[in-house]
Design a protein around this motif. Structure first.
Motif, PDB file in Angstrom:
ATOM      1  N   LEU A   1      15.348  59.281  45.706  1.00  0.00           N
ATOM      2  CA  LEU A   1      14.541  58.449  44.874  1.00  0.00           C
ATOM      3  C   LEU A   1      15.136  58.176  43.502  1.00  0.00           C
ATOM      4  O   LEU A   1      15.278  56.870  43.233  1.00  0.00           O
ATOM      5  N   GLY A   2      15.955  58.991  42.977  1.00  0.00           N
ATOM      6  CA  GLY A   2      16.794  58.547  41.720  1.00  0.00           C
ATOM      7  C   GLY A   2      17.775  57.677  41.934  1.00  0.00           C
ATOM      8  O   GLY A   2      18.136  56.555  41.384  1.00  0.00           O
ATOM      9  N   GLY A   3      18.438  57.791  43.467  1.00  0.00           N
ATOM     10  CA  GLY A   3      19.476  56.881  43.694  1.00  0.00           C
ATOM     11  C   GLY A   3      18.918  55.508  44.076  1.00  0.00           C
ATOM     12  O   GLY A   3      19.523  54.404  44.027  1.00  0.00           O
ATOM     13  N   ILE A   4      17.702  55.407  44.693  1.00  0.00           N
ATOM     14  CA  ILE A   4      17.032  54.259  44.993  1.00  0.00           C
ATOM     15  C   ILE A   4      16.686  53.377  43.824  1.00  0.00           C
ATOM     16  O   ILE A   4      16.996  52.051  43.501  1.00  0.00           O
ATOM     17  N   CYS A   5      16.286  53.998  42.602  1.00  0.00           N
ATOM     18  CA  CYS A   5      15.767  53.412  41.451  1.00  0.00           C
ATOM     19  C   CYS A   5      16.881  53.204  40.302  1.00  0.00           C
ATOM     20  O   CYS A   5      16.728  52.250  39.659  1.00  0.00           O
ATOM     21  N   GLY A   6      17.727  53.914  40.502  1.00  0.00           N
ATOM     22  CA  GLY A   6      18.884  53.846  39.392  1.00  0.00           C
ATOM     23  C   GLY A   6      19.497  52.450  39.239  1.00  0.00           C
ATOM     24  O   GLY A   6      19.824  51.855  38.371  1.00  0.00           O
TER      25      GLY A   6
ATOM     26  N   VAL B   1      15.294  67.511  38.543  1.00  0.00           N
ATOM     27  CA  VAL B   1      16.525  67.593  37.742  1.00  0.00           C
ATOM     28  C   VAL B   1      17.566  66.771  38.608  1.00  0.00           C
ATOM     29  O   VAL B   1      18.281  65.849  37.843  1.00  0.00           O
ATOM     30  N   GLY B   2      17.624  67.045  39.860  1.00  0.00           N
ATOM     31  CA  GLY B   2      18.490  66.282  40.757  1.00  0.00           C
ATOM     32  C   GLY B   2      18.209  64.866  40.546  1.00  0.00           C
ATOM     33  O   GLY B   2      19.049  63.930  40.718  1.00  0.00           O
ATOM     34  N   GLY B   3      17.115  64.561  40.563  1.00  0.00           N
ATOM     35  CA  GLY B   3      16.534  63.104  40.522  1.00  0.00           C
ATOM     36  C   GLY B   3      16.877  62.390  39.169  1.00  0.00           C
ATOM     37  O   GLY B   3      17.255  61.227  39.000  1.00  0.00           O
ATOM     38  N   CYS B   4      16.926  63.291  38.155  1.00  0.00           N
ATOM     39  CA  CYS B   4      17.547  62.722  36.742  1.00  0.00           C
ATOM     40  C   CYS B   4      18.950  62.415  37.135  1.00  0.00           C
ATOM     41  O   CYS B   4      19.421  61.434  36.536  1.00  0.00           O
ATOM     42  N   VAL B   5      19.624  63.228  37.602  1.00  0.00           N
ATOM     43  CA  VAL B   5      21.120  63.132  37.973  1.00  0.00           C
ATOM     44  C   VAL B   5      21.522  61.922  38.271  1.00  0.00           C
ATOM     45  O   VAL B   5      22.302  61.023  38.288  1.00  0.00           O
ATOM     46  N   MET B   6      20.689  61.559  39.779  1.00  0.00           N
ATOM     47  CA  MET B   6      20.953  60.488  40.403  1.00  0.00           C
ATOM     48  C   MET B   6      20.369  59.430  40.110  1.00  0.00           C
ATOM     49  O   MET B   6      21.125  58.265  40.292  1.00  0.00           O
TER      50      MET B   6
ATOM     51  N   ALA C   1      17.500  53.544  52.578  1.00  0.00           N
ATOM     52  CA  ALA C   1      17.326  54.954  51.830  1.00  0.00           C
ATOM     53  C   ALA C   1      15.763  55.025  51.666  1.00  0.00           C
ATOM     54  O   ALA C   1      15.479  56.131  51.582  1.00  0.00           O
ATOM     55  N   VAL C   2      14.989  53.792  51.689  1.00  0.00           N
ATOM     56  CA  VAL C   2      13.298  54.091  51.699  1.00  0.00           C
ATOM     57  C   VAL C   2      13.054  54.742  52.808  1.00  0.00           C
ATOM     58  O   VAL C   2      12.191  55.799  52.901  1.00  0.00           O
ATOM     59  N   VAL C   3      13.613  54.585  54.105  1.00  0.00           N
ATOM     60  CA  VAL C   3      13.339  55.173  55.264  1.00  0.00           C
ATOM     61  C   VAL C   3      13.529  56.522  55.213  1.00  0.00           C
ATOM     62  O   VAL C   3      12.848  57.485  55.484  1.00  0.00           O
ATOM     63  N   GLN C   4      14.891  56.824  54.761  1.00  0.00           N
ATOM     64  CA  GLN C   4      15.314  58.301  54.500  1.00  0.00           C
ATOM     65  C   GLN C   4      14.458  58.940  53.625  1.00  0.00           C
ATOM     66  O   GLN C   4      14.032  60.058  53.712  1.00  0.00           O
TER      67      GLN C   4
END
Length: 402
Positions: free
Chosen positions: A156-161, A29-34, A265-268
């Protein structure tokens, strides 16, 4: 005398069973939000400009979201205690979905302001309730891992968005906002369907309430809030507001800023789950000390770099410390709150939002009047204070299963 009285760190188990499935659901759910937020953030300034908004108006539109999060945070605890975190979580998702859909069909800049403010309120209702639900579900010995898995979804959501948002914007500028609304609706349906099992009963109304004055007497709670404030200041004041300015001053274009942020972000994202295991196995105190120490060292060194490659390396070093600081403070909050309702999680969330709202303004003023190194020094100083405070946590050895 209880652990809360002594300020000690809750004992954790070395051998750990599987996480409850609701933890993974909250992460999705958090991934969808981000992912959805990443879709709209790069497009929002361009979209606002089509309504005649200038740079100052666009800045106000972006800041309004964080300001509304901060203004609505004090109400999250009472709402969760009265109606249950799951209901408030779903309501927040639905409010964000309505906000995004309305934004897609806005007819003026004034309407954009109103609709984005609704999104800020919905965002904080979701984020505070989701964290409170997570900490109520996860056993004490799994809170570090649970927090890490939860944050991994956001990362992951923030990286792809942003990349997907740029592609959707090629179709039409409102398209990312429509896609965000659809994602939020799907997330709300998932949360409503899954987060109603017996294991989430602790996140429902009429459970014990922990009062804020009690929390403020607990050393663990204060240290976690201090670390959250430092994180908000560094992530939004230094990294998001100052680093792009530095990179552009080196005569690199904005794409270089994006690559630096994506790499860190990928490292994190790669380190966040291992960091959660460290929090549970080694204990909250060592993880807090390591996270704040590594973060302070990286930000201090950024004040002296003059090459892009070193900046990327140090951002990645900070990402390693930040992975620990995403898991350890939340685990401390979970140890203190222990599944009880109240404003504890909301105030913790507010600490990050205060750093996000105040940080960019103060950091900008420091950079203008005292120079960029001094601005980086402000973030390093906050992390050093959090590092020092982390040493005051009582050492507790993890318990091992025979």
């Amino acid at each position: 005398m209880t652990a809360a009285d002594t300020g000690s760190v809750h004992p954790v188990a070395a051998a750990q069973p599987s996480l409850p499935r609701e933890v993974y659901v909250l992460s999705v759910v958090g991934g969808c939000v981000m992912l959805g937020l990443g879709l709209v953030l790069p497009v929002l300034p361009v979209y606002a400009a089509t309504f005649g908004a200038g740079p100052a108006q666009i800045g106000a539109l972006v800041a309004l979201f964080a300001l509304m999060r901060l203004a609505a945070s004090p109400f999250c605890g009472p709402l969760g205690a009265r109606f249950g975190e799951r209901r408030v979580l779903v309501a927040g998702l639905l409010l964000c979905a309505v906000s995004s859909a309305l934004t897609a069909f806005a007819g003026s800049y004034g309407q954009l302001l109103v609709f984005r403010s609704l999104g800020g309120v919905g965002s904080v209702l979701f984020s505070v309730s989701a964290l409170a639900t997570l900490l109520a579900i996860a056993p004490a010995g799994q809170r570090g891992r649970a927090g890490a898995v939860f944050e991994a979804g956001f990362l992951l959501g923030g990286i792809c968005g942003p990349a997907l948002g740029g592609l959707l914007a090629l179709i039409t500028l409102p398209a990312p906002f429509v896609a965000y609304a659809v994602l939020l609706l799907a997330a709300a349906v998932l949360a409503q369907a899954v987060l109603r099992t017996g294991r989430t009963a602790g996140a429902e109304p009429r459970r014990d309430v922990v009062r804020l004055p009690v929390l403020l007497r607990d050393r663990r709670y204060l240290v976690a809030c201090l670390a959250a404030s430092a994180q908000g200041w560094v992530l939004f004041g230094l990294r998001s507001a100052l680093v792009p300015t530095v990179v552009m001053a080196w005569r690199h274009d904005v794409a270089w800023v994006g690559w630096a942020f994506t790499t860190s972000a990928v490292v994190q994202a790669l380190l966040i789950v291992p960091a959660g295991r460290v929090v549970d196995r080694a204990g909250r105190r060592p993880a807090m000390i390591a996270g704040t120490g590594v973060g302070a060292a990286a930000i201090s060194a950024l004040a002296f770099v003059d090459r892009y490659a070193w900046l990327v390396v140090l951002l990645c070093v900070y990402a390693a410390g930040s992975a620990l600081l995403n898991a350890a403070p939340a685990a401390l909050i979970g140890d203190v709150v222990a599944g009880r309702a109240g404003s504890g999680v909301a105030v913790f969330s507010m600490c990050t939002d205060v750093g996000a709202v105040v940080g960019p303004v103060v950091v900008g003023l420091i950079a203008e009047r005292a120079g960029v190194p001094a601005a980086f020094g402000s973030g390093a100083a906050l992390l050093v204070v959090a590092f020092t405070a982390s040493w005051t946590l009582t050492r507790v050895r993890p318990t091992r299963r025979s």
